[in-house]
Write an enzyme that holds these catalytic residues in place. Structure first.
Site, short mmCIF file in Angstrom:
data_model
loop_
_atom_site.label_atom_id
_atom_site.label_comp_id
_atom_site.label_asym_id
_atom_site.label_seq_id
_atom_site.Cartn_x
_atom_site.Cartn_y
_atom_site.Cartn_z
N HIS A 61 0.81 -1.22 0.00
CA HIS A 61 0.00 0.00 0.00
C HIS A 61 0.84 1.28 0.00
CE1 HIS A 61 1.12 -0.07 4.19
NE2 HIS A 61 0.63 1.15 4.33
N HIS A 76 1.44 6.81 -0.56
CA HIS A 76 0.62 5.97 0.32
C HIS A 76 -0.76 5.84 -0.32
CE1 HIS A 76 -1.78 4.73 3.76
NE2 HIS A 76 -0.64 4.35 4.33
#
Length: 145
Positions: A61, A76
């Site tokens: 992620h 992110h």
């Protein structure tokens, strides 16, 4: 661009928003550094800067890139997506790989993120901004990757 300025490009097509408008308090208060959010409108995630891939989260992620000038940039993908354990991400780069701004680095299944009730916003942060940046100007609004 003036000397000593670095452009951070959008990591996705969508809507650029100020970091303070993002939903995660760790990001929107600048705890992780200066940056911005992008509410993506497709699955493609690209490098916002040129540099070397320095980190890929085990859960896929988040990806880190270090520029030649020493900026540590974190991409992110989504808010609270770490709990999905990488199910919705495909990372297309490797640690140590040199990338150019605009190179595809990952995909994120935004429909899956939404179905899980999570925020799709992609944060772009300069994690060492306190020691490397005098400021960051963010232009909000629609953008193309």
């Amino acid at each position: 661009m003036a000397k000593n300025e670095v452009a951070l490009y959008s990591p996705a097509s969508g809507e650029v928003i100020a970091l303070s408008k993002t939903s995660d308090p760790i990001f929107n208060q600048g705890t992780m550094g200066e940056g911005f959010g992008v509410v993506p409108n497709d699955k493609f995630v690209v490098a916002p800067v040129s540099g070397t891939v320095s980190m890929i989260a085990e859960t896929k992620h988040a990806i880190g890139i270090i520029t030649e000038t020493g900026l540590e940039v974190l991409i992110h993908m989504g808010v609270d997506t770490v709990g999905l354990k990488g199910k919705l991400f495909t990372v297309t780069v490797e640690n140590g790989q040199v990338v150019k701004a605009g190179d595809q680095i990952a995909t994120m299944d935004i429909d899956f993120v939404k179905a899980e009730g999570l925020d799709t916003t992609i944060m772009t942060l300069v994690t060492n901004s306190n020691s490397t940046l005098a400021g960051l100007d963010v232009t909000e609004g629609p953008c193309e990757e």
